[in-house]
Design a protein around this motif. Structure first.
Motif, PDB file in Angstrom:
ATOM      1  N   PRO A 251      52.453  13.882  17.343  1.00 19.70           N
ATOM      2  CA  PRO A 251      52.202  14.626  16.110  1.00 19.70           C
ATOM      3  C   PRO A 251      50.867  15.347  16.222  1.00 19.70           C
ATOM      4  O   PRO A 251      49.886  14.758  16.670  1.00 19.70           O
ATOM      5  CB  PRO A 251      52.125  13.511  15.044  1.00 19.70           C
ATOM      6  N   MET A 252      50.841  16.620  15.869  1.00 18.45           N
ATOM      7  CA  MET A 252      49.571  17.360  15.898  1.00 18.45           C
ATOM      8  C   MET A 252      49.502  18.257  14.670  1.00 18.45           C
ATOM      9  O   MET A 252      50.266  19.222  14.559  1.00 18.45           O
ATOM     10  CB  MET A 252      49.451  18.188  17.182  1.00 18.45           C
TER      11      MET A 252
ATOM     12  N   GLU B  56      53.583  15.933  11.487  1.00 20.41           N
ATOM     13  CA  GLU B  56      52.141  15.737  11.411  1.00 20.41           C
ATOM     14  C   GLU B  56      51.837  14.793  10.239  1.00 20.41           C
ATOM     15  O   GLU B  56      52.699  14.572   9.380  1.00 20.41           O
ATOM     16  CB  GLU B  56      51.416  17.081  11.263  1.00 20.41           C
ATOM     17  N   LEU B  57      50.628  14.255  10.230  1.00 21.04           N
ATOM     18  CA  LEU B  57      50.341  13.195   9.242  1.00 21.04           C
ATOM     19  C   LEU B  57      50.399  13.712   7.804  1.00 21.04           C
ATOM     20  O   LEU B  57      49.978  14.823   7.528  1.00 21.04           O
ATOM     21  CB  LEU B  57      48.999  12.518   9.519  1.00 21.04           C
TER      22      LEU B  57
ATOM     23  N   ASN C 276      50.135   6.089  10.706  1.00 17.01           N
ATOM     24  CA  ASN C 276      48.979   6.592  11.442  1.00 17.01           C
ATOM     25  C   ASN C 276      47.802   5.639  11.274  1.00 17.01           C
ATOM     26  O   ASN C 276      47.263   5.492  10.177  1.00 17.01           O
ATOM     27  CB  ASN C 276      48.616   7.990  10.915  1.00 17.01           C
TER      28      ASN C 276
ATOM     29  N   LYS D 296      51.034   4.145  15.279  1.00 15.15           N
ATOM     30  CA  LYS D 296      50.273   4.851  16.320  1.00 15.15           C
ATOM     31  C   LYS D 296      48.793   4.551  16.092  1.00 15.15           C
ATOM     32  O   LYS D 296      48.277   4.745  14.986  1.00 15.15           O
ATOM     33  CB  LYS D 296      50.545   6.357  16.226  1.00 15.15           C
TER      34      LYS D 296
ATOM     35  N   HIS E 192      47.133   5.595  21.844  1.00 20.20           N
ATOM     36  CA  HIS E 192      46.332   6.713  22.365  1.00 20.20           C
ATOM     37  C   HIS E 192      45.070   6.077  22.946  1.00 20.20           C
ATOM     38  O   HIS E 192      44.255   5.512  22.206  1.00 20.20           O
ATOM     39  CB  HIS E 192      45.990   7.694  21.226  1.00 20.20           C
TER      40      HIS E 192
ATOM     41  N   ARG F 136      42.118   6.393  23.704  1.00 26.45           N
ATOM     42  CA  ARG F 136      40.726   6.790  23.447  1.00 26.45           C
ATOM     43  C   ARG F 136      40.251   5.999  22.238  1.00 26.45           C
ATOM     44  O   ARG F 136      41.051   5.584  21.408  1.00 26.45           O
ATOM     45  CB  ARG F 136      40.615   8.288  23.097  1.00 26.45           C
TER      46      ARG F 136
ATOM     47  N   ASN G 181      49.841   7.299  25.435  1.00 25.83           N
ATOM     48  CA  ASN G 181      49.411   8.638  25.012  1.00 25.83           C
ATOM     49  C   ASN G 181      47.959   8.878  25.425  1.00 25.83           C
ATOM     50  O   ASN G 181      47.126   7.976  25.332  1.00 25.83           O
ATOM     51  CB  ASN G 181      49.582   8.749  23.482  1.00 25.83           C
ATOM     52  N   GLY G 182      47.713  10.098  25.872  1.00 20.66           N
ATOM     53  CA  GLY G 182      46.363  10.502  26.252  1.00 20.66           C
ATOM     54  C   GLY G 182      46.322  11.025  27.662  1.00 20.66           C
ATOM     55  O   GLY G 182      46.530  10.283  28.620  1.00 20.66           O
ATOM     56  N   ASP G 183      46.122  12.356  27.769  1.00 14.12           N
ATOM     57  CA  ASP G 183      45.927  13.005  29.067  1.00 14.12           C
ATOM     58  C   ASP G 183      47.170  13.077  29.949  1.00 14.12           C
ATOM     59  O   ASP G 183      47.028  13.201  31.171  1.00 14.12           O
ATOM     60  CB  ASP G 183      44.787  12.338  29.844  1.00 14.12           C
ATOM     61  N   VAL G 184      48.341  13.048  29.387  1.00 14.58           N
ATOM     62  CA  VAL G 184      49.521  13.428  30.186  1.00 14.58           C
ATOM     63  C   VAL G 184      49.609  14.945  30.063  1.00 14.58           C
ATOM     64  O   VAL G 184      49.778  15.476  28.966  1.00 14.58           O
ATOM     65  CB  VAL G 184      50.813  12.764  29.670  1.00 14.58           C
TER      66      VAL G 184
ATOM     67  N   MET H  90      54.005   9.864  25.231  1.00 12.92           N
ATOM     68  CA  MET H  90      53.842  10.789  24.113  1.00 12.92           C
ATOM     69  C   MET H  90      52.849  11.857  24.549  1.00 12.92           C
ATOM     70  O   MET H  90      51.748  11.542  25.020  1.00 12.92           O
ATOM     71  CB  MET H  90      53.346  10.045  22.869  1.00 12.92           C
ATOM     72  N   ILE H  91      53.274  13.096  24.419  1.00 15.91           N
ATOM     73  CA  ILE H  91      52.474  14.192  24.971  1.00 15.91           C
ATOM     74  C   ILE H  91      51.976  15.090  23.842  1.00 15.91           C
ATOM     75  O   ILE H  91      52.766  15.528  23.005  1.00 15.91           O
ATOM     76  CB  ILE H  91      53.326  15.006  25.971  1.00 15.91           C
TER      77      ILE H  91
ATOM     78  N   ARG I 113      48.362  17.678  23.478  1.00 13.21           N
ATOM     79  CA  ARG I 113      47.819  19.027  23.657  1.00 13.21           C
ATOM     80  C   ARG I 113      48.457  19.821  24.790  1.00 13.21           C
ATOM     81  O   ARG I 113      48.577  21.045  24.690  1.00 13.21           O
ATOM     82  CB  ARG I 113      46.295  18.938  23.859  1.00 13.21           C
TER      83      ARG I 113
ATOM     84  N   GLN J 121      51.142  22.089  23.660  1.00 15.86           N
ATOM     85  CA  GLN J 121      50.876  23.205  22.746  1.00 15.86           C
ATOM     86  C   GLN J 121      51.104  24.515  23.506  1.00 15.86           C
ATOM     87  O   GLN J 121      50.528  24.724  24.582  1.00 15.86           O
ATOM     88  CB  GLN J 121      49.424  23.163  22.247  1.00 15.86           C
TER      89      GLN J 121
HETATM   90  C1  FMN Z   1      44.990  19.466  16.712  1.00 11.60           C
HETATM   91  C2  FMN Z   1      45.429  18.031  16.756  1.00 11.60           C
HETATM   92  C3  FMN Z   1      46.034  17.473  15.652  1.00 11.60           C
HETATM   93  C4  FMN Z   1      46.442  16.137  15.680  1.00 11.60           C
HETATM   94  N1  FMN Z   1      47.096  15.621  14.596  1.00 11.60           N
HETATM   95  C5  FMN Z   1      47.564  14.338  14.644  1.00 11.60           C
HETATM   96  C6  FMN Z   1      48.349  13.802  13.577  1.00 11.60           C
HETATM   97  O1  FMN Z   1      48.649  14.473  12.582  1.00 11.60           O
HETATM   98  N2  FMN Z   1      48.758  12.511  13.702  1.00 11.60           N
HETATM   99  C7  FMN Z   1      48.461  11.734  14.799  1.00 11.60           C
HETATM  100  O2  FMN Z   1      48.875  10.577  14.869  1.00 11.60           O
HETATM  101  N3  FMN Z   1      47.754  12.232  15.826  1.00 11.60           N
HETATM  102  C8  FMN Z   1      47.317  13.504  15.775  1.00 11.60           C
HETATM  103  N4  FMN Z   1      46.657  14.021  16.849  1.00 11.60           N
HETATM  104  C9  FMN Z   1      46.467  13.193  18.046  1.00 11.60           C
HETATM  105  C10 FMN Z   1      47.631  13.424  19.039  1.00 11.60           C
HETATM  106  O3  FMN Z   1      48.845  12.973  18.495  1.00 11.60           O
HETATM  107  C11 FMN Z   1      47.372  12.687  20.371  1.00 11.60           C
HETATM  108  O4  FMN Z   1      47.224  11.320  20.084  1.00 11.60           O
HETATM  109  C12 FMN Z   1      46.112  13.171  21.086  1.00 11.60           C
HETATM  110  O5  FMN Z   1      46.064  14.577  21.120  1.00 11.60           O
HETATM  111  C13 FMN Z   1      46.022  12.609  22.520  1.00 11.60           C
HETATM  112  O6  FMN Z   1      47.115  13.024  23.289  1.00 11.60           O
HETATM  113  P1  FMN Z   1      46.952  14.195  24.413  1.00 11.60           P
HETATM  114  O7  FMN Z   1      45.848  13.799  25.332  1.00 11.60           O
HETATM  115  O8  FMN Z   1      48.311  14.252  25.060  1.00 11.60           O
HETATM  116  O9  FMN Z   1      46.609  15.455  23.649  1.00 11.60           O
HETATM  117  C14 FMN Z   1      46.221  15.345  16.836  1.00 11.60           C
HETATM  118  C15 FMN Z   1      45.599  15.924  17.940  1.00 11.60           C
HETATM  119  C16 FMN Z   1      45.210  17.240  17.919  1.00 11.60           C
HETATM  120  C17 FMN Z   1      44.556  17.823  19.143  1.00 11.60           C
END
Ligand code: FMN
Length: 343
Positions: free
Chosen positions: A23-24, A47-48, A110, A155, A185, A187, A216-219, A238-239, A241, A244
């Motif tokens: 979710p982003m 998204e949240l 979340n 999550k 995630h 981090r 999740n994180g850096d795939v 879970m992928i 950025r 995008q």
């Molecule tokens: C712009 C943006 C918006 C995000 N919004 C949410 C969200 O609404 N809910 C959530 O659980 N995580 C959110 N995240 C976190 C991502 O779901 C994910 O955990 C994080 O980007 C790490 O994964 P990645 O390294 O593959 O990007 C968001 C991340 C970004 C960059």
């Protein structure tokens, strides 16, 4: 299906494969989620949305743009955040009573959002510092969700900061409270989105519980996808950025995991087509004016890595009309041809 690529069972739901779109906020609207699914994402998450906000949104119009799901795809999860167990119960009741939202079989909680205005209310990652509160929320959500045939996932992050990595304990608590799957995630809250994700925490979480775990994180590509699956033993990826502006990443990963891809690295014409579809979908969802504001951000993601990306981004932030959008895409095609760069 190849060994690394397999379905995942979350509660009573069988997700077709183990690749999920993270979710982003601001990116993963209904239209973008549908594009990623077309390229092979098995699980997608809204998204949240604030659990309390949803309760008081009587006509469901303020939150609709975030919550809109595809009623024909049961593997779209609705993500809620909040800090009061009662809000989650009532929000899930509202979801269950809604003609479209009720089709979702999964509710994601979340507990990882690092943003100040969220954690200040005791929600998001703040709950990792209040595991008792987090447990009450999960139990309340599970009870409400089970009574209407839905499952709950959570999550969360590695912990609040590097001195308080508690993800494995937190994962055990989630499982005991009735969660059907979790996403970690890797981090801390203090890292926000910077630094490297520490995948050893993902391995620890995987070992700590029996329910499915998404890492999740850096795939970011095929290599890192395979590496996370093999190194950590997680059930799913879970992928975020990296997807995008690149919905076809799921297809590329499916191919590298030995599956049958939909369409790998589409050429510029196919990409232009995808963007146009994205645009028309956003217009249907939001109306043309709001769709254009959203599309500007998506365009800058689509142009990432293009040989003339900075010029295209400048043009993208100024698009006002559909014709402007078509002009920028044409410019993209021309500059790709000129430089034969990658996009
Ligand atoms: C712009 C943006 C918006 C995000 N919004 C949410 C969200 O609404 N809910 C959530 O659980 N995580 C959110 N995240 C976190 C991502 O779901 C994910 O955990 C994080 O980007 C790490 O994964 P990645 O390294 O593959 O990007 C968001 C991340 C970004 C960059």
């Amino acid at each position: 299906m190849a060994a690394d690529l397999h379905p995942v069972r979350i509660g009573s739901v069988q997700i077709p494969n183990n690749l999920a779109l993270a979710p982003m906020a601001g990116t993963t609207d209904r239209v973008y989620r549908a594009l990623c699914r077309r390229f092979g994402a098995g699980l997608t998450v809204t998204e949240l949305v604030s659990a309390r906000g949803l309760i008081f949104d009587r006509k469901m119009n303020r939150n609709w743009r975030y919550l809109a799901i595809d009623p024909d795809y049961p593997f779209e999860s609705i993500q809620l955040f909040g800090s009061d167990p009662v809000d989650f119960t009532r929000a899930i009741e509202r979801i269950a009573a809604h003609p479209i939202l009720s089709s979702s079989r999964l509710i994601d909680l979340n507990m990882g959002c690092p943003v100040k205005k969220v954690v200040m209310t005791g929600a998001g990652c703040a709950l990792m510092r209040q595991p008792d509160r987090a447990e009450q929320i999960i139990r309340a959500a599970v009870e409400a969700a089970h009574s209407v045939g839905k499952s709950v996932t959570v999550k969360f992050r590695s912990g609040w900061d590097e001195m308080s990595i508690n993800a494995p304990d937190f994962a055990r608590m989630c499982e005991a409270a009735g969660a059907s799957a979790i996403t970690i995630h890797a981090r801390t809250r203090n890292q926000m989105y910077g630094g490297r994700a520490d995948w050893s925490v993902i391995s620890d979480v995987r070992r700590a519980v029996k329910i499915p775990v998404y890492g999740n994180g850096d795939v970011v590509d095929q290599t890192s996808a395979l590496r996370m699956l093999r190194e950590t033993g997680v059930d799913g990826l879970m992928i975020g950025r990296a997807a995008q502006g690149r919905p076809w990443l799921f297809s590329e990963i499916i191919q590298s995991l030995g599956g049958v891809p939909m369409m790998v690295a589409p050429d510029i014409d196919a990409r232009m087509q995808i963007i146009k579809e994205h645009w028309h979908g956003l217009c249907d969802l939001l109306g043309e004016q709001k769709a254009m504001l959203e599309m500007r951000r998506h365009l800058s993601h689509y142009f990432q890595g293009a040989s003339c990306a900075s010029r295209l981004r400048q043009l993208a932030v100024a698009v006002q009309t559909e014709q402007d959008l078509l002009n920028v895409l044409e410019e993209w095609r021309v500059c790709q041809g000129k430089y034969c760069g990658n996009s």
